[in-house]
Design an enzyme around this catalytic site. Structure first.
Site: not given
Ligand SMILES: *Cc1c(COP(=O)(O)O)cnc(C)c1O
Length: 417
Positions: A49, A158, A199, A203, A228, A231, A260
């Site tokens: 990522n 997620h 989100e 993801s 969220d 990404h 990411k």
């Molecule tokens: C990767 C991810 C997370 C978690 O984040 P980390 O910092 O890796 O723990 C949370 N939400 C989504 C949508 C993700 O893709």
């Protein structure tokens, strides 16, 4: 029956293996920006990522090293004890400015943020409702009393969001993926306080939520909106500020990750000052954990300088992902609703997805197979991600490897798992 723990574990793992769902850790080697597998084979990274290549950027690495040198390897206390430094607050201010919000708060990881901020918000939303008090949060195992507060969660959210909803001790209603009519119906049936969680870029499918429409819907129903941006941060929106930045203040709680596109580690919540003040007081995942170390803060600080200047890289990412989607469409692979740097190629069964990932690796590209329970049954896929440091020659090699390892299909069928 075997009551021995290791015996139980072995039996269960054998079942997972038989269903092609067993996961194993494989080591990958990064050296001078090149990814190699354990056999030493150089691979194009189409799985991580690190969309802007910042984890390998000289300025990001240098500032991480410099801040570790100057401030120490760790910040060995929680934030409310001695874990808050001047640099911690400075990075939080810089993050808030980047997100166009009043304030921001750092978290150790995105998982930790989603899993604990959602319950902390549900707690305040329960307050003042008879039999539904905020004290409930602190007493694990006590069944839910009130039903007044509800969380509305997209079905593809997620795992960390699902954990947050489970811990929130509020009724969670799952709405069909990106189906705002369904969400509207569910919201209409609820009389209490409401929190919508989605989100901005999903993801595993690489598609987007319609944030302007969600903002309107939330306003109409008096619901709070939690987005969220794991990404989207760094990649989408004006200067990579995320998709919530296009909704001028309409999103109440913006969550994002720094591991990411930022190439570092950690996560943040951005929003109003009073939101952050609440989390500092009542969010266990912020309070009862050690502060982020100076090296991570240095990397984040450098990424915050670089990300707004990377429009060329973002445009290239968009062009490259479009080229990959076109190739997959020609060969009749379903790329779901992807419109971002995350491009799924749906294969179907877990066994077939694993085989496709092996062929792709033999052709010089790392594209990891994603299987249930991460994605729904029968939609095992290669989740391919684009990186701005791929270059035109790299893109051609990637497309050739995908073409060589994913044979054309008669139609977009979805196998069984
Ligand atoms: C990767 C991810 C997370 C978690 O984040 P980390 O910092 O890796 O723990 C949370 N939400 C989504 C949508 C993700 O893709």
């Amino acid at each position: 029956m075997d009551a021995n723990l290791d015996g139980l574990l072995r039996t269960r793992l054998a079942e997972l293996d038989a269903a092609n769902r067993l996961r194993r850790l494989r080591p990958w080697h990064w050296h001078n920006g090149t990814l190699r597998n354990a056999a030493g084979r150089a691979l194009i990274d189409a799985s991580s990522n690190d969309y802007l290549g910042l984890s390998q950027h000289p300025l990001v690495k240098a500032r991480a090293a410099e801040w570790a040198e100057r401030h120490g390897a760790g910040a060995p206390a929680s934030r409310l004890v001695t874990g808050t430094r001047d640099i911690t607050l400075a990075v939080e201010e810089k993050l808030a400015a980047f997100k166009g919000c009043e304030a921001a708060l750092l978290f150790s990881s995105g998982f930790q943020a989603n899993a604990t901020v959602i319950p902390a918000l549900a707690a305040v939303m329960r307050s003042g409702i008879p039999g539904d008090g905020d004290d409930a949060l602190c007493v694990p195992g006590i069944p839910l009393r009130g039903q007044a507060t509800a969380i509305f969660s997209d079905e593809l959210n997620h795992a960390s969001i699902l954990h947050g909803c489970r811990l929130a001790r509020a009724r969670t209603q799952v709405f069909r993926h990106n189906d705002l009519d369904h969400l509207d119906q569910l919201l209409s049936q609820c009389t209490g306080r409401k929190l919508i969680v989605t989100e901005s870029v999903f993801s595993m499918d690489g598609d987007r939520a319609n944030l302007p429409a969600l903002v309107q819907l939330a306003e109409r129903h008096g619901a709070a909106l939690y987005v969220d941006e794991a990404h989207a941060t760094g990649v989408l929106g004006p200067q990579g500020r995320g998709l919530a930045a296009e909704c001028s203040g309409g999103v109440d709680v913006v969550m994002g990750t720094l591991g990411k596109a930022f190439g570092a580690f950690g996560a943040y919540i951005a929003g109003s000052r009073v939101l952050i003040d609440w989390l500092v007081n009542r969010c266990p995942g912020f309070i009862y954990t050690t502060a982020l170390p100076p090296a991570v803060l240095g990397a984040v600080d450098a990424a915050l300088d670089l990300v707004p200047t990377m429009d060329t890289e973002r445009a290239q990412l968009a062009r490259h992902s479009q080229a990959l989607r076109e190739l997959l469409a020609q060969r009749n692979y379903d790329t779901l609703g992807s419109s971002t740097q995350i491009v799924p190629a749906v294969i179907g069964s877990a066994a077939d997805a694993l085989a496709a990932a092996r062929r792709l690796e033999d052709a010089g590209v790392l594209g990891v197979a994603i299987r249930p329970p991460t994605v729904p049954e029968g939609t095992s896929r290669l989740r391919l991600t684009l990186h701005s440091n791929l270059g035109e020659a790299g893109l051609q090699r990637l497309l050739a490897a995908v073409a060589a390892s994913l044979p054309s299909r008669p139609s977009t069928n979805s196998g069984s798992d």
